[in-house]
Design a protein around this motif. Sequence first.
Motif, short mmCIF file in Angstrom:
data_model
loop_
_atom_site.label_atom_id
_atom_site.label_comp_id
_atom_site.label_asym_id
_atom_site.label_seq_id
_atom_site.Cartn_x
_atom_site.Cartn_y
_atom_site.Cartn_z
N GLY A 68 18.60 -19.72 11.57
CA GLY A 68 17.59 -19.79 10.51
C GLY A 68 16.43 -20.68 10.90
O GLY A 68 16.34 -21.17 12.02
N SER A 69 15.54 -20.86 9.95
CA SER A 69 14.32 -21.65 10.11
C SER A 69 13.50 -21.19 11.32
O SER A 69 13.39 -20.02 11.57
N ARG A 70 12.99 -22.14 12.10
CA ARG A 70 12.03 -21.70 13.11
C ARG A 70 12.65 -21.63 14.50
O ARG A 70 13.69 -22.23 14.77
N GLU A 95 12.57 -14.93 8.58
CA GLU A 95 12.28 -16.36 8.49
C GLU A 95 11.65 -16.85 9.80
O GLU A 95 10.65 -17.55 9.81
N ASN A 96 12.29 -16.46 10.91
CA ASN A 96 11.78 -16.83 12.23
C ASN A 96 10.34 -16.38 12.42
O ASN A 96 9.49 -17.16 12.84
N SER A 99 7.75 -18.25 10.23
CA SER A 99 7.46 -19.62 10.65
C SER A 99 6.70 -19.61 11.97
O SER A 99 5.87 -20.47 12.23
#
Lengths: 498, 838
Positions: A68-70, A95-96, A99
């Motif tokens: 998740g996130s970056r 998500e990747n 970001s």
Amino acid sequence: MAAHLSYGRVNLNVLREAVRRELREFLDKCAGSKAIVWDENLTGPFGLIAQYSLLKEHEVEKMFTLKGSRLPAADVKNIIFFVRPRLELMDIIAENVLSEDRRGPARDFHILFVPRRSLLCEQRLKDLGVLGSFIHREEYSLDLIPFDGDLLSMESEGAFKECYLESDQTSLYHAAKGLMTLQALYGTIPQIFGKGECARQVANMMIRMKREFTGSQNSIFPVFDNLLLLDRNVDLLTPLATQLTYEGLIDEIYGIQNSYVKLPPEKFAPKKQGDGSKDLPTEAKKLQLNSAEELYAEIRDKNFNAVGSVLSKKAKVISAAFEERHNAKTVGEIKQFVSQLPHMQAARGSLANHTSIAELIKDVTTSEDFFDKLTVEQEFMSGVDTDKVNSYIEDCIAQKHPLIKVLRLICLQSVCNSGLKQKVLDYYKREILQTYGYEHLLTLHSLEKAGLLRPQPGGRNNYPTIRKTLRLWMDDVNEQRFGLLRALYWYRRCGSQC
Amino acid sequence: MDCYTANWNPLGDSAFYRKYELYSMDWDLKEELRDCLVAAAPYGGPIALLRNPWQKEKAASARPVLEIYSASGMPLASLLWKSGPVVSLGWSAEEELLCVQEDGVVLVYGLHGDFRRHFSMGNEVLQNRVLDARIFHTEFGSGVAILTGAHRFTLSANVGDLKLRRMPEVPGLQSAPSCWTALCQDRVAHILLAVGPDLYLLDHAACSAVTPPGLAPGVSSFLQMAVSFTYRHLALFTDTGYIWMGTASLKEKLCEFNCNIRAPPKQMVWCSRPRSKERAVVVAWERRLMVVGDAPESIQFVLDEDSYLVPELDGVRIFSRSTHEFLHEVPVASEEIFKIASMAPGALLLEAQKEYEKESQKADEYLREIQELGQLTQAVQQCIEAAGHEHRPDMQKSLLRAASFGKCFLDRFPPDSFVRMCQDLRVLNAIRDYHIGIPLTYSQYKQLTIQVLLDRLVLRRLYPLAIQICEYLRLPEVQGVSRILAHWACYKVQQKDVSDEDVARAINQKLGDTPGVSYSDIAARAYGCGRTELAIKLLEYEPRSGEQVPLLLKMKRSKLALSKAIESGDTDLVFTVLLHLKNELNLGDFFMTLRNQPMALSLYRQFCKHQELETLKDLYNQDDNHQELGSFHIRASYAEERIEGRVAALQTAADAFYKAKNEFAAKATEDQMRLLRLQRRLEDELGGQFLDLSLHDTVTTLILGGHNKRAEQLARDFRIPDKRLWWLKLTALADLEDWEELEKFSKSKKSPIGYLPFVEICMKQHNKYEAKKYASRVGPEQKVKALLLVGDVAQAADVAIERRNEAELSLVLSHCTGATDGATADKIQRARAQAQKK
């Protein structure tokens, strides 16, 4: 590099090359430097067809795991996601990408679905507003992965669970697709036999797909004469019993994943004097097991009891070969000896490894508990006392042995008794719930749903009849030779994971 | 054969031109060609005539009539022109008729007079009207160039991808140019126009004046200009009767000719062959046809009738009311063979073969002559090539026969050129038949390719012939037969007078499972014609569900799509339809649909499990699936943080299990609730971590913490079986190394698990002393094992001997090590020997 694939009666390197070519073609479509973001479940199977060097040749500079996130920073032009078509993964990808877009220089995103492109996933990406970010969205049909000269695997561990617990036939569809690919490369298989409901479905899908592909009929002379489709459900017994071949035992004890096994390192420490125990390796020793290794090819399917004698015979041959050097007098003889050295050293290394593994296994197989377990298994399979609560199983539960072991034994008993009497079944279930926790109510329910565990219908046990008429049990098994059984055994892991 | 060259006309020293009849025209034209707007497509294409184009009256009888004929004059279509006045007609490369109206609208018709579409050439054209228009061909497709009433040009290089370009103004242009043409060079379209004595070249940026090099003086006006088929050459006809021929780039002059006729010619077209050095232009006046080239003399023909010239790749077609002729330069191979007194190898071979047929020995003489020169291969090749250029089948045959005769005397002559020529000629002869009316020459055919030819046959709805050709040439099915059948089917679905049932059946009968036929394409076409029912019937035959399903969804047959998707086994496809359905139907209907499709239902459940848990609950509720509902709540209970929440969820689960008549699960869940509450209490009272331990572990923890009473109580409450309780206590006490308590426990009553476990567990903790205590209490069955465990080999031997158990004897023997147990080993051996004696 994968020579062992071409040793068999069918050259599976053709298949391997075909899938590698497809991968290269995809990578070349995305010009410039690349980073690959991996769905963790894919790295293992991919390792079997393409090493990092291949990826590197095609300008893959970085590899990440999908999280998740970056994304971690990487100075590359392309970011390629290698993923299974799962919705939850699409959320992570979105998500990747989002970001990354905020971060700065525009990258080219691509996505490679393995093994099938999915409209559903693309719709999800669209809903999340990132579908347009992907330049190439393609599928990579990696269905059947060449494992060994005589073995292909889909490496789809959840297949049995999906089919029988969730009535999700995606894996059957993939199997049919894989077989179609196989036929495209090796000619149309003239005869298909099958047993079981899922086998029937795969065969039907193949016939259907054949109609779809008729345009691209190939005229390759068929390499395969027959195709035999077996539904795992037809024989639930085999995967429940303990494997007794060398390879089987390695898998039982240490677990073979994508042809790799991780072993405790102590036995493999380089035996040098003076070093002492200072730097014993702490990381698990990872070994690849396939028929490329001459010795392993010889012993993998042997009953473990027969492995020892082979190993000692091998040891003698090798040391004799090394002794040859004393006889080498002329320069020519020495040269010949030296030319054989690499091969001999490899053989010695392989022998050392397998001797260590055999020692590790022997520690387990000589234990009393292992013996007791085998005894119980054999009793069940020969139909002794299968309708009562077994005291060994009781003891195992009481001593809180690993749940998987207990469940395997109970399921084995259930299969060998055409289901358990309600009273016996409830007793076992209660014992398990009390000992291992009530959350296993769901586990047990799943086992019942899959038919591995069930109450006996009408109190009749037809297993003894089946055993006799089909001659399922052989009393005088030649322990030295198992041969074909390996392929059948292979699927046992799928069975034990639901 | 002397007469064979009778229609050969020499032009200069090196070239001959011949004119032969293709067809005598079948049409029954009432008016002269000059009264019609005429357009004929290249490559033997169709001819369009617009009768009475200039009639202004509105009377119905005088309305213009648009007629389309094949090159042999077979009528293909006829329709009354109801739109505006037409300025120009032309055929596109796809054989679509483009009709340029005065208002700049271009109407596009198919070969059979079916209206396809229309487009406008822009506002400027609309305002100023069209003065003149040309249709020209580029490598991208077909273009339209228009001269407006304001003397400006507008063009589009490809009508398929309409991009209008307005060309720059020609400075000082007051009247219409005397002649103009569209040129295509370096993939860009230009306009070349003549105003008085000046020539201008317009490209999209600028207008430049150009002068042809070496133009004779005294020209005051250009009357006609002609560009060659390949846009490489240009010919200009001046008012002095002078013809200038040069390259289209106007950089080089090729030749010139003065015909001394000042009347403006009706038409002027190039007549040259690809790769030929000869350049010639055909000029037509009312009754005179002239071929001029790089020679002082020209070839002249008299025209009996009003004629029309159609430039082709390798010659000129000339048609009139009664005939259709072809004029071209005689190809080299034919010339060499047929020229009077030719000694070319091909000519000799043809002669030899003829003599051979007459059974004359001269055949051998000719053959020897060729062979001595070593030219037999060349001779055969010449004959084959010449056969291709012959129009008459008897000539083709005699040339091929000669080639085949010559081939016999050659060791290694690759047969494919001969075979291919035979095949090509058979195809050509078939399509040249006046019923078909496509008079292609061999060179045109090669340029066009067989694929395009097949397309053209399909366009003419000549499906059987096309299929026969495919089969004859053994083209791969996907490119050949299947493609044609698919086209046929697409045509078939447009026949509105036939019922859906019949059309579908007819199509399936013809197509069957022919590989490469896309039923979904045909169905899409049917749907496009508004025949949804037919489309659905056709989709039944589509094997590729990936194609079938999206179209069904498009046609709003979602339920059918769903069952098709399920049939295919492609779960992704099923999901796609499901989500589509979900948006389309209200939830209740959606669930009802699912109910009848178990596979879809289970897939949807999976989807919900990961994506929409609440919907999953609804699904189970609707199906009264209490078992799964119970499981659902159990799973949900683990998501609850607070114990009350968990218990509540479990209670719901237990209720569901009761409803599902699964007493066991219900009881187990109730037990779990009881245990949870209890654990909570234990945590409050005793501290420590109890929550989420299993019952077994809870009891163990209690014993380890010294709360034996509570442990006993718990075991009783939950009815833990004795056996397991003993194991549990044994393990726990050994872990505590509370040997005293263990001993007390062992004596509390007779152990239900025997005493071997006691021995084992003590040995595990390396307490041999304690172990020995229990070893003596182990039952006889396991005594040997126990004794061996505590290391008492001698006593083990005694017991084993006493029990006369062979297996146990061996076991003990294997434990005998070295000198210490030497005596014992002997004892066993003796006992064995004794046993055997008995």
